[in-house]
Scaffold this motif. Structure first.
Motif, PDB file in Angstrom:
ATOM      1  N   GLN A  53      32.978  91.501 159.796  1.00  0.00           N
ATOM      2  CA  GLN A  53      34.183  91.141 159.162  1.00  0.00           C
ATOM      3  C   GLN A  53      33.800  90.118 158.011  1.00  0.00           C
ATOM      4  OE1 GLN A  53      37.422  92.877 159.605  1.00  0.00           O
ATOM      5  NE2 GLN A  53      35.511  94.101 159.978  1.00  0.00           N
ATOM      6  N   TYR A  57      34.313  90.365 154.064  1.00  0.00           N
ATOM      7  CA  TYR A  57      35.204  89.436 153.515  1.00  0.00           C
ATOM      8  C   TYR A  57      34.316  89.085 152.130  1.00  0.00           C
ATOM      9  CZ  TYR A  57      37.152  85.159 152.369  1.00  0.00           C
ATOM     10  OH  TYR A  57      37.390  83.932 151.234  1.00  0.00           O
ATOM     11  N   PRO A  73      39.881  84.261 154.624  1.00  0.00           N
ATOM     12  CA  PRO A  73      39.735  84.757 155.863  1.00  0.00           C
ATOM     13  C   PRO A  73      40.493  84.265 156.679  1.00  0.00           C
ATOM     14  CG  PRO A  73      38.005  83.225 155.321  1.00  0.00           C
ATOM     15  CD  PRO A  73      39.022  83.182 154.076  1.00  0.00           C
ATOM     16  N   SER A  74      40.768  85.074 157.962  1.00  0.00           N
ATOM     17  CA  SER A  74      41.308  84.528 159.173  1.00  0.00           C
ATOM     18  C   SER A  74      40.425  83.239 159.815  1.00  0.00           C
ATOM     19  CB  SER A  74      41.586  85.675 160.178  1.00  0.00           C
ATOM     20  OG  SER A  74      40.278  86.005 160.761  1.00  0.00           O
ATOM     21  N   VAL A 118      45.977  85.970 154.051  1.00  0.00           N
ATOM     22  CA  VAL A 118      44.973  86.262 154.932  1.00  0.00           C
ATOM     23  C   VAL A 118      45.034  87.914 155.197  1.00  0.00           C
ATOM     24  CG1 VAL A 118      44.080  86.404 157.409  1.00  0.00           C
ATOM     25  CG2 VAL A 118      44.439  84.386 156.068  1.00  0.00           C
ATOM     26  N   ALA A 122      43.019  91.155 154.144  1.00  0.00           N
ATOM     27  CA  ALA A 122      42.503  92.364 154.894  1.00  0.00           C
ATOM     28  C   ALA A 122      42.777  93.508 154.332  1.00  0.00           C
ATOM     29  CB  ALA A 122      43.113  92.241 156.327  1.00  0.00           C
ATOM     30  N   TRP A 137      41.867  89.480 162.510  1.00  0.00           N
ATOM     31  CA  TRP A 137      42.634  88.935 161.423  1.00  0.00           C
ATOM     32  C   TRP A 137      44.181  88.511 161.938  1.00  0.00           C
ATOM     33  CZ3 TRP A 137      40.658  88.319 156.492  1.00  0.00           C
ATOM     34  CH2 TRP A 137      39.365  89.000 156.344  1.00  0.00           C
ATOM     35  N   ALA A 140      46.593  85.357 161.116  1.00  0.00           N
ATOM     36  CA  ALA A 140      46.663  85.164 159.553  1.00  0.00           C
ATOM     37  C   ALA A 140      47.822  83.948 159.338  1.00  0.00           C
ATOM     38  CB  ALA A 140      47.515  86.442 159.018  1.00  0.00           C
TER      39      ALA A 140
END
Length: 153
Positions: A53, A57, A73-74, A118, A122, A137, A140
């Motif tokens: 991920q 991202y 990003p988370s 966030v 995604a 995610w 968020a």
């Protein structure tokens, strides 16, 4: 939050999802997974998910350079981002190959903005064709653009 209605993976309908693992040399991928396992309480499955991920991202941020989208990003994905960018030689090479030779800077902010950025990020990652692991995610509300309105992340 009800997760039963949320698919585990968001995939675009016009093409199959891309996986960052296909773009990263095996030795580098294995090293970064091992670093995540060393530094966090992750097994190899979780470390692989987080790393994938993080690459999706970063590569999405690079693909949208100059658009000032305020991508974020988370918290979990950001851990993977840090693992990637701390190896500055390989990160600089990633930027050279995927960001027109320009370094994508990381400029974190102190305060979190609870602005939906966030989940917007995604969705953009999925739209760009990357596999999105939604549970990573899920936090968020706790993150925000690192440096809104700029070309950094």
């Amino acid at each position: 939050m009800t997760t039963a209605l949320v698919p585990q993976t968001v995939r675009p309908t016009d093409r199959g999802p891309r996986s960052a693992r296909e773009l990263v040399p095996v030795a580098l991928w294995d090293k970064q997974v091992a670093l995540l396992m060393r530094d966090y309480p992750y097994d190899s499955v979780m470390a692989t998910r987080v790393l994938g991920q993080a690459y999706a991202y970063l590569l999405t941020a690079m693909a949208h350079r100059g658009e000032q989208l305020g991508l974020a990003p988370s918290t979990l994905v950001d851990i993977g981002v840090h693992t990637i960018i701390l190896d500055t030689v390989t990160y600089a090479d990633l930027c050279r190959r995927h960001n027109g030779g320009r370094f994508l800077h990381h400029v974190p902010r102190v305060d979190f903005k609870h602005d939906g950025s966030v989940m917007t990020t995604a969705r953009l990652i999925a739209t760009d064709g990357w596999d999105v692991d939604l549970p990573l995610w899920a936090d968020a509300a706790n993150c925000s653009p690192c440096h809104p309105g700029s070309d950094s992340h």
